[in-house]
Design a protein around this motif. Sequence first.
Motif, mmCIF file in Angstrom:
data_model
loop_
_atom_site.group_PDB
_atom_site.id
_atom_site.type_symbol
_atom_site.label_atom_id
_atom_site.label_comp_id
_atom_site.label_asym_id
_atom_site.label_seq_id
_atom_site.Cartn_x
_atom_site.Cartn_y
_atom_site.Cartn_z
ATOM 1 N N SER A 102 3.756 30.762 8.626
ATOM 2 C CA SER A 102 3.717 29.377 8.157
ATOM 3 C C SER A 102 5.075 28.883 7.689
ATOM 4 O O SER A 102 5.225 27.723 7.332
ATOM 5 C CB SER A 102 2.715 29.249 7.003
ATOM 6 O OG SER A 102 3.151 29.999 5.881
ATOM 7 N N VAL A 138 5.740 20.625 0.542
ATOM 8 C CA VAL A 138 4.605 20.682 1.471
ATOM 9 C C VAL A 138 3.385 21.294 0.780
ATOM 10 O O VAL A 138 2.257 20.797 0.918
ATOM 11 C CB VAL A 138 4.972 21.483 2.738
ATOM 12 C CG1 VAL A 138 3.732 21.750 3.589
ATOM 13 C CG2 VAL A 138 6.019 20.740 3.552
ATOM 14 N N ARG A 139 3.611 22.356 0.021
ATOM 15 C CA ARG A 139 2.494 22.996 -0.682
ATOM 16 C C ARG A 139 1.855 22.018 -1.684
ATOM 17 O O ARG A 139 0.628 21.951 -1.808
ATOM 18 C CB ARG A 139 2.988 24.250 -1.407
ATOM 19 C CG ARG A 139 1.880 25.018 -2.121
ATOM 20 C CD ARG A 139 2.386 26.297 -2.760
ATOM 21 N NE ARG A 139 2.629 27.309 -1.744
ATOM 22 C CZ ARG A 139 3.836 27.746 -1.407
ATOM 23 N NH1 ARG A 139 4.897 27.256 -1.997
ATOM 24 N NH2 ARG A 139 3.987 28.662 -0.478
ATOM 25 N N GLU A 142 -0.217 19.476 0.231
ATOM 26 C CA GLU A 142 -1.477 20.048 0.718
ATOM 27 C C GLU A 142 -2.506 20.197 -0.399
ATOM 28 O O GLU A 142 -3.706 20.032 -0.178
ATOM 29 C CB GLU A 142 -1.207 21.408 1.367
ATOM 30 C CG GLU A 142 -0.450 21.314 2.677
ATOM 31 C CD GLU A 142 -0.135 22.686 3.253
ATOM 32 O OE1 GLU A 142 -0.054 22.785 4.480
ATOM 33 O OE2 GLU A 142 0.035 23.647 2.476
ATOM 34 N N ARG A 143 -2.027 20.495 -1.607
ATOM 35 C CA ARG A 143 -2.932 20.710 -2.737
ATOM 36 C C ARG A 143 -3.133 19.440 -3.569
ATOM 37 O O ARG A 143 -3.782 19.474 -4.605
ATOM 38 C CB ARG A 143 -2.388 21.833 -3.621
ATOM 39 C CG ARG A 143 -2.534 23.205 -2.967
ATOM 40 C CD ARG A 143 -1.592 24.231 -3.574
ATOM 41 N NE ARG A 143 -1.811 25.558 -3.029
ATOM 42 C CZ ARG A 143 -1.442 25.934 -1.806
ATOM 43 N NH1 ARG A 143 -0.846 25.073 -0.993
ATOM 44 N NH2 ARG A 143 -1.667 27.166 -1.377
ATOM 45 N N ARG A 144 -2.539 18.353 -3.092
ATOM 46 C CA ARG A 144 -2.644 17.058 -3.781
ATOM 47 C C ARG A 144 -2.186 17.161 -5.230
ATOM 48 O O ARG A 144 -2.757 16.538 -6.137
ATOM 49 C CB ARG A 144 -4.079 16.524 -3.702
ATOM 50 C CG ARG A 144 -4.542 16.304 -2.270
ATOM 51 C CD ARG A 144 -5.955 15.791 -2.210
ATOM 52 N NE ARG A 144 -6.401 15.629 -0.825
ATOM 53 C CZ ARG A 144 -7.603 15.218 -0.465
ATOM 54 N NH1 ARG A 144 -8.502 14.919 -1.396
ATOM 55 N NH2 ARG A 144 -7.923 15.090 0.805
ATOM 56 N N SER A 179 -0.626 13.009 6.402
ATOM 57 C CA SER A 179 -1.213 14.119 7.164
ATOM 58 C C SER A 179 -0.307 14.519 8.328
ATOM 59 O O SER A 179 -0.097 15.707 8.597
ATOM 60 C CB SER A 179 -2.595 13.724 7.695
ATOM 61 O OG SER A 179 -3.485 13.484 6.644
ATOM 62 N N ILE A 182 2.840 16.343 6.880
ATOM 63 C CA ILE A 182 2.576 17.735 6.516
ATOM 64 C C ILE A 182 2.521 18.610 7.759
ATOM 65 O O ILE A 182 3.112 19.699 7.797
ATOM 66 C CB ILE A 182 1.246 17.838 5.734
ATOM 67 C CG1 ILE A 182 1.375 17.156 4.377
ATOM 68 C CG2 ILE A 182 0.852 19.306 5.556
ATOM 69 C CD1 ILE A 182 0.059 17.045 3.623
ATOM 70 N N ALA A 183 1.818 18.149 8.790
ATOM 71 C CA ALA A 183 1.690 18.933 10.022
ATOM 72 C C ALA A 183 3.052 19.148 10.673
ATOM 73 O O ALA A 183 3.373 20.256 11.132
ATOM 74 C CB ALA A 183 0.746 18.223 10.993
ATOM 75 N N ARG A 186 5.160 21.593 8.515
ATOM 76 C CA ARG A 186 4.633 22.949 8.654
ATOM 77 C C ARG A 186 5.078 23.576 9.978
ATOM 78 O O ARG A 186 5.427 24.752 10.039
ATOM 79 C CB ARG A 186 3.104 22.910 8.599
ATOM 80 C CG ARG A 186 2.517 23.037 7.218
ATOM 81 C CD ARG A 186 2.731 24.417 6.691
ATOM 82 N NE ARG A 186 2.190 24.597 5.358
ATOM 83 C CZ ARG A 186 2.601 25.536 4.528
ATOM 84 N NH1 ARG A 186 3.589 26.330 4.867
ATOM 85 N NH2 ARG A 186 2.067 25.677 3.341
#
Length: 225
Positions: A102, A138-139, A142-144, A179, A182-183, A186
């Motif tokens: 990742s 990014v983390r 993803e975890r808002r 979204s 993030i993609a 990643r």
Amino acid sequence: MRTKSRFSAMVALAAAVSALVGCGAGQAEDPESALRAYARALEEGRSDDAYRMLSDEARRGISPDAFRRMLKDSPEEVREIGRALQRPTAPPVVTAVVTSPSGQELELVLEKGKWKVESNAIDLYAQDTPRHAVQGFVRALERRRYDVILRYVPDAHKEGLDSAKLKQAWEGYDKEEMSQLIAALRQALPAASIEEAGDRATMPYGAGTMQLVREHGLWKIEDFD
């Protein structure tokens, strides 16, 4: 001047990575031996010997001809660097970086003959390097964790901004864009080439580029387009 600056950066990189590479025809027993051998090769103008001591990654970034040319164009600077490298001010630290599929990096350090995990394995939202900052950003996305995302906002952009407003925007009308961001990040992180220039850095991803800035010793996300 620009050529010299680029060359100095390359030599610094080579010196850092050469501690883990073979030394000439034999194999270096320790980082000090590799560093001394590399420094002697530079000081004596033995470009081919010095080039052979570079890591595979360093050699991918510069061809043998380009390396020879840089040494030939700045002989006095090369000799001075060689002499300086033979006068280390502290024992060398041997490190290794393991990258997950990742893109998450885990740094290890060799202490008393044993590999130990460095502190960045604990800090999920580190900002000590541009890459760690992007990973943490990014983390947090993803975890808002919008409270954490605020840490990555430069001072100039913080006025009037809070975690509630970030949540409203990024889970509302900007949700689809976030979204996709993030993609793309990643996907880019594992092999992304991050360019640093002083307190600024850039990382390409997808069709865009992320801009980072260092403030108070911490890397922050300035923009992404």
